[in-house]
Design an enzyme around this catalytic site. Structure first.
Site, mmCIF file in Angstrom:
data_model
loop_
_atom_site.group_PDB
_atom_site.id
_atom_site.type_symbol
_atom_site.label_atom_id
_atom_site.label_comp_id
_atom_site.label_asym_id
_atom_site.label_seq_id
_atom_site.Cartn_x
_atom_site.Cartn_y
_atom_site.Cartn_z
ATOM 1 N N HIS A 56 98.242 41.813 -30.456
ATOM 2 C CA HIS A 56 97.530 41.577 -31.706
ATOM 3 C C HIS A 56 96.031 41.448 -31.444
ATOM 4 O O HIS A 56 95.594 41.355 -30.300
ATOM 5 C CB HIS A 56 98.051 40.315 -32.414
ATOM 6 N N ALA A 57 95.290 41.446 -32.537
ATOM 7 C CA ALA A 57 93.855 41.162 -32.521
ATOM 8 C C ALA A 57 93.598 40.186 -33.664
ATOM 9 O O ALA A 57 94.480 39.936 -34.490
ATOM 10 C CB ALA A 57 93.042 42.439 -32.715
#
Length: 144
Positions: A56-57
């Site tokens: 994820h970011a």
């Protein structure tokens, strides 16, 4: 690499008693050692062997990742760059700014990954779909 860098913290070794070492003290202060106000602290422990986490970011969130025990490898990437970091020194942290994809793996037995975050938990802050991330990150880094 943009929005990613290693931070080095003070590593104070107590040498007052040479016959009985007293260990290391690593102070970390918000706004001095960490480039943001810390609003959340969490840690990962007992990660099973061969597990990869992350994927994820974050849209705006900033983090500093510190392996306070053991070793872990962190891959970070933007649409144009990718880099790996091995965290195995509790006196060093990996700053990961907004819009950087991350994956964490190769946790050693007993590893403790401590994370200092600039914001409280908000699920909508996460980007978990890689194609959506690439599209948003290309726009983000084009503007910077």
């Amino acid at each position: 690499m943009r929005n990613v860098r290693i931070l080095e913290f003070k590593d104070i070794i107590d040498t007052r008693n040479s016959e009985r070492p007293m260990g290391h003290l690593t102070p970390i202060e918000s706004g001095i050692d960490i480039p943001f106000d810390i609003k959340r602290v969490y840690y990962l422990t007992r990660v099973p062997e061969n597990t990869t986490r992350g994927f994820h970011a974050h849209r705006k969130l900033q983090q500093v990742l510190i392996c306070t025990n053991g070793k872990v490898t962190i891959d970070v990437s933007t649409p144009s760059e990718k880099k790996s970091f091995v965290l195995d020194d509790p006196a060093k942290g990996l700053y990961v700014g907004p819009m950087v994809w991350r994956e964490m793996y190769d946790f050693s037995a007993g590893a403790v990954l401590t994370v200092l975050a600039s914001e409280h938990y908000q699920e909508e802050e996460y980007i978990r779909d890689y194609e959506e991330y690439r599209r948003l990150a290309q726009e983000y880094f084009k503007e910077k």
